[in-house]
Design a protein around this motif. Structure first.
Motif, PDB file in Angstrom:
ATOM      1  N   ASP A  12      -0.398   4.098   1.377  1.00 17.86           N
ATOM      2  CA  ASP A  12      -0.692   3.455   0.382  1.00 17.86           C
ATOM      3  C   ASP A  12      -1.056   4.756  -0.375  1.00 17.86           C
ATOM      4  O   ASP A  12      -0.859   4.021  -1.405  1.00 17.86           O
ATOM      5  CB  ASP A  12      -2.380   3.025   1.955  1.00 17.86           C
ATOM      6  N   ASP A  42      -6.036  -1.337   1.416  1.00 13.75           N
ATOM      7  CA  ASP A  42      -4.298  -1.461   2.247  1.00 13.75           C
ATOM      8  C   ASP A  42      -5.189  -0.683   3.977  1.00 13.75           C
ATOM      9  O   ASP A  42      -5.186  -0.925   4.579  1.00 13.75           O
ATOM     10  CB  ASP A  42      -3.572  -1.023   2.113  1.00 13.75           C
ATOM     11  N   THR A 219       1.395  -1.620  -1.182  1.00 10.60           N
ATOM     12  CA  THR A 219       1.337  -2.466   0.570  1.00 10.60           C
ATOM     13  C   THR A 219       2.393  -1.793   0.889  1.00 10.60           C
ATOM     14  O   THR A 219       2.826  -2.576   2.193  1.00 10.60           O
ATOM     15  CB  THR A 219       0.320  -4.186  -0.385  1.00 10.60           C
TER      16      THR A 219
END
Length: 260
Positions: A12, A42, A219
């Motif tokens: 991330d 995330d 992501t």
């Protein structure tokens, strides 16, 4: 193994500078130590779900509480509305890739395939209860679980990619990269992340492949990263140190707690 949760956070953090304006398809242009890197929603959601699983807490409550504490981390529109309401409201049937990016603890903690499916489903249900949202979490967690169990890539390909995304079974990274674009659905994110892992040479290569696909970079890397760490059992210490320097204390404590 240590630093299991960091394997998602590092993906991330490294991907954040390349999610929007900095998006790239140039593998060699990706700098994992870009000074603009930081953690996003995330990582917050990953650690919140891990906390709920580790401490047998209510999943929706943990997501709601931790995300409200970590404001401004790039939450998606409907999820942002869900966390900003003072009370916890029912799930809104999402099939966004948020279910895949937050479920890694299920794959790390599970002792059996059935338990992995159960735990991954728990992480998805508070907001991502659409069948595709649940499937995204389950497929991601199973890839991690199988890698932790020592299964090889052929096994993971057949039992995760082929099983859950059969329309992607014959696709390669080189084939999907030119036309791949920013997309926040499980349907186009989870199988792409799986392919990044399956064609990677090591953890770093996996992260760079995910980022340079040119899509939802942070992501994709947060999903593929834990698969790669579960499989290769190694992440560079410099990446670990960089992540630890950016994360709040509650995350560092959970990271230390989740050891296998």
């Amino acid at each position: 193994m240590k630093n299991l949760l960091l394997s998602a956070a590092i993906g991330d953090i490294c991907g954040v500078p390349y999610e929007f304006e900095g998006r790239t398809k140039d593998y060699d242009a990706v700098d994992l130590y870009n000074p603009e890197n930081t953690y996003s929603d995330d990582t917050v959601c990953t650690f919140a779900c891990a906390e709920a699983l580790l401490h047998n807490m209510d999943m929706a409550e943990r997501l709601h509480t931790r995300c409200r504490q970590e404001k401004g981390r790039g939450y998606g529109g409907r999820f942002a509305r869900w966390i900003m309401r003072p009370e916890i409201t029912p799930s809104y049937n999402s099939y966004g890739n948020g279910s895949g990016m937050r479920c890694s603890a299920a794959g790390f903690l599970a002792k059996t395939k059935d338990e992995c499916i159960e735990l991954a489903t728990k992480t998805a249900l508070p907001t991502h209860d659409h069948p595709e949202g649940i499937k995204g979490a389950v497929a991601t967690a199973l890839a991690i679980f199988y890698a932790m169990q020592g299964e090889d890539k052929d096994f993971i390909r057949k039992n995760v990619l082929y099983e859950y995304y059969p329309e992607w079974k014959d696709k390669t990274y080189a084939e999907i990269k030119p036309g791949y674009y920013f997309n926040e659905t499980c349907q186009l994110t989870i199988p792409a992340a799986l392919i990044c892992f399956l064609e990677s040479k090591d953890y770093v290569d996996c992260i760079i492949l995910a980022i340079s696909l040119g899509g939802d970079a942070d992501t994709l890397a947060a999903i593929a990263g834990p698969m790669a760490y579960a499989y290769y059992k190694y992440m560079p210490q410099e990446l670990i140190d960089n992540a630890k320097a950016k994360l709040p204390q509650w995350m560092l404590e959970l990271n230390d707690e989740l050891e296998i």
